[in-house]
Design a protein around this motif. Structure first.
Motif, short mmCIF file in Angstrom:
data_model
loop_
_atom_site.label_atom_id
_atom_site.label_comp_id
_atom_site.label_asym_id
_atom_site.label_seq_id
_atom_site.Cartn_x
_atom_site.Cartn_y
_atom_site.Cartn_z
N ILE A 41 37.35 40.27 -7.96
CA ILE A 41 36.46 39.79 -9.13
C ILE A 41 36.36 38.37 -9.62
O ILE A 41 37.69 37.77 -9.67
CB ILE A 41 36.68 40.69 -10.06
CG1 ILE A 41 36.51 42.42 -9.80
CG2 ILE A 41 35.86 40.19 -11.49
CD1 ILE A 41 37.10 43.06 -10.90
N TYR A 60 32.88 40.44 -5.95
CA TYR A 60 31.85 40.63 -7.02
C TYR A 60 32.12 39.63 -8.05
O TYR A 60 33.07 39.23 -8.62
CB TYR A 60 32.24 42.14 -7.66
CG TYR A 60 32.42 43.22 -6.43
CD1 TYR A 60 31.08 44.00 -6.41
CD2 TYR A 60 33.45 43.28 -5.86
CE1 TYR A 60 31.22 44.89 -5.64
CE2 TYR A 60 33.40 44.14 -4.96
CZ TYR A 60 32.19 45.32 -4.64
OH TYR A 60 32.35 46.11 -3.71
N TYR A 62 30.67 38.09 -11.86
CA TYR A 62 30.19 38.65 -13.19
C TYR A 62 30.11 37.46 -14.31
O TYR A 62 30.92 36.42 -14.13
CB TYR A 62 31.12 39.69 -13.64
CG TYR A 62 31.31 40.93 -12.87
CD1 TYR A 62 30.42 42.11 -13.14
CD2 TYR A 62 32.41 41.02 -11.90
CE1 TYR A 62 30.68 43.08 -12.58
CE2 TYR A 62 32.39 42.18 -11.11
CZ TYR A 62 31.43 43.30 -11.42
OH TYR A 62 31.46 44.52 -10.72
N SER A 75 33.86 37.84 -20.18
CA SER A 75 32.93 38.68 -19.49
C SER A 75 33.50 39.19 -18.22
O SER A 75 33.49 40.03 -17.64
CB SER A 75 31.54 37.68 -19.08
OG SER A 75 31.96 36.83 -18.34
N ALA A 79 34.46 43.36 -16.57
CA ALA A 79 34.26 43.57 -15.45
C ALA A 79 35.42 44.31 -14.73
O ALA A 79 35.36 45.09 -13.87
CB ALA A 79 33.88 42.34 -14.54
N LYS A 82 35.59 47.93 -15.79
CA LYS A 82 34.43 48.68 -15.00
C LYS A 82 34.96 49.05 -13.63
O LYS A 82 34.53 50.11 -13.24
CB LYS A 82 33.14 47.96 -14.89
CG LYS A 82 32.07 48.44 -13.83
CD LYS A 82 31.05 47.39 -13.84
CE LYS A 82 29.98 48.00 -12.84
NZ LYS A 82 28.66 47.13 -12.65
N ASN A 83 35.69 48.09 -12.92
CA ASN A 83 36.02 48.42 -11.80
C ASN A 83 37.31 49.39 -11.49
O ASN A 83 37.53 49.66 -10.40
CB ASN A 83 36.35 46.87 -10.85
CG ASN A 83 34.95 46.46 -10.63
OD1 ASN A 83 34.59 46.57 -9.38
ND2 ASN A 83 34.33 45.36 -11.19
#
Length: 376
Positions: A41, A60, A62, A75, A79, A82-83
């Motif tokens: 991330i 990924y 974000y 932010s 993320a 979420k992951n």
């Protein structure tokens, strides 16, 4: 093992990436080859893909571009949560502390109340603490101070770092076990090439920021130029100090002799290293000094700052030359010495080449993996 790695940006970000971004990609690729499931991330940047496969690793992105928005780091915290639900990792690996700011400091309290975090361990990597002599202004100084405070107060299970220099500075702040895992060099990329060396040529590279101290190198080169009219200095990289460096080059009358190359590919980088007569790194602060090892792997003489991290890699006069990073005259004299003393240049290049082969990314990946496994 399922590993969720988090880094402030990644190697596709041509606007801003450095050694931390290269390091985490090598680790993730090696871990995947060893059979572990990995994802990375990172923060967004202009024209970036939201999802991308880099070096066989899913990345990924974000939030906001990190270098443009003060809220960008926060932010990434969202993320991660979420992951945690989707990827369900065994370990979260924070590759560039103190990023992200909330998760890295509230992890343990969150684990006590969150089902997603109940069995997840966190390993944080600390490359170095800030150097205040690298501050651009009072705002930058304040941000460095905040960075130091956040780094010293992280919440995690295990810590890794790249050198004894950093370990000696951070050990008093943490009760967690700290692993010194080092850095590696990809000798399939960084190697001697069968090309001609350009006489009296100096090369350096890195992020164009105050910490890398390219201003002093340019001033030192002016003294070299006074002795060798055909001397050339090339500097590769991008960064916030680029405009200042361009002005300095013009002000010193070096526009024909000093060139800023911008971001270049690994293939171009290796070619520039091999073409140079000497490689110089005048940094004010490094956690390890990865470019030093990469230059040694190309069998080139290296001059580097006499700072703690460099002293772990260079024995002065044996496999490199150490100089005061704030003394432009000393830097110039070292460059001239390497130009004139071919025995010295050949000796430090040969010994540096042998020394560089002690470092490999597969060994670093194993050490980092042992740190991750120790947290479980």
């Amino acid at each position: 093992m399922k590993i969720l790695a988090v880094n402030k940006t990644d190697i596709s970000n041509k606007y801003w990436y450095g050694g931390a971004e290269v390091r985490v990609m090598y680790l993730l690729r090696e871990w995947k080859r060893l059979g572990h499931k990995v994802i990375l991330i990172s923060s967004n940047f202009p024209k970036a893909l939201k999802r991308e496969l880099l070096w066989e690793v899913p990345v990924y992105r974000y939030g906001f571009p990190l270098y443009r928005n003060i809220f960008a780091p926060f932010s990434i915290d969202k993320a991660i949560i979420k992951n945690l639900r989707v990827f369900k990792p065994d370990v979260v690996y924070l590759a560039s502390m103190p990023f992200p700011p909330i998760f890295s400091h509230c992890f343990k309290p969150l684990r006590s109340i969150s089902k997603e975090l109940k069995d997840v361990k966190v390993v944080a990597h600390i490359a170095h603490l800030p150097n205040y002599s690298a501050a651009e202004d009072i705002l930058h100084y304040s941000l460095l101070k905040l960075n130091e405070i956040l780094t010293k107060t992280i919440s995690c299970d295990v810590i890794t770092t790249v050198s004894y220099a950093t370990y000696s500075k951070i050990k008093k702040f943490f009760s967690q076990e700290i692993f010194i895992t080092g850095n590696g060099v990809d000798t399939k990329i960084f190697k001697p090439l069968d090309i001609e060396t350009v006489p009296h040529s100096v090369f350096s590279w890195g992020m164009l920021c105050k910490r890398k101290n390219f201003e002093t190198l340019i001033k030192a080169f002016k003294l070299v130029k006074d002795e060798f009219f055909d001397a050339r200095l090339l500097i590769a990289g991008e960064g916030p100090n680029k405009a200042k460096l361009i002005k300095l080059i013009k002000r010193m009358g070096l526009s024909r002799s000093v060139k800023l190359l911008g971001r270049i590919t690994d293939q171009q980088l290796v070619k520039k290293i091999n073409q140079a007569e000497v490689i110089v790194f005048p940094s004010l602060l490094e956690g390890f000094g990865l470019p030093i090892i990469e230059s040694m792997a190309c069998r080139k003489p290296v001059i580097a700052s006499d700072i703690e991290a460099s002293r772990e890699l260079i024995t002065n006069g044996n496999n490199g030359v150490l100089v005061s990073p704030k003394n432009e005259k000393a830097i110039a004299e070292a460059i001239i010495k390497v130009f004139e003393d071919k025995k010295l240049a050949n000796r430090i290049a040969y010994n540096g080449f042998l020394f560089s082969h002690k470092f490999s990314w597969d060994k670093v990946a194993i050490k980092e993996l042992q740190a991750l496994e120790s947290s479980l």
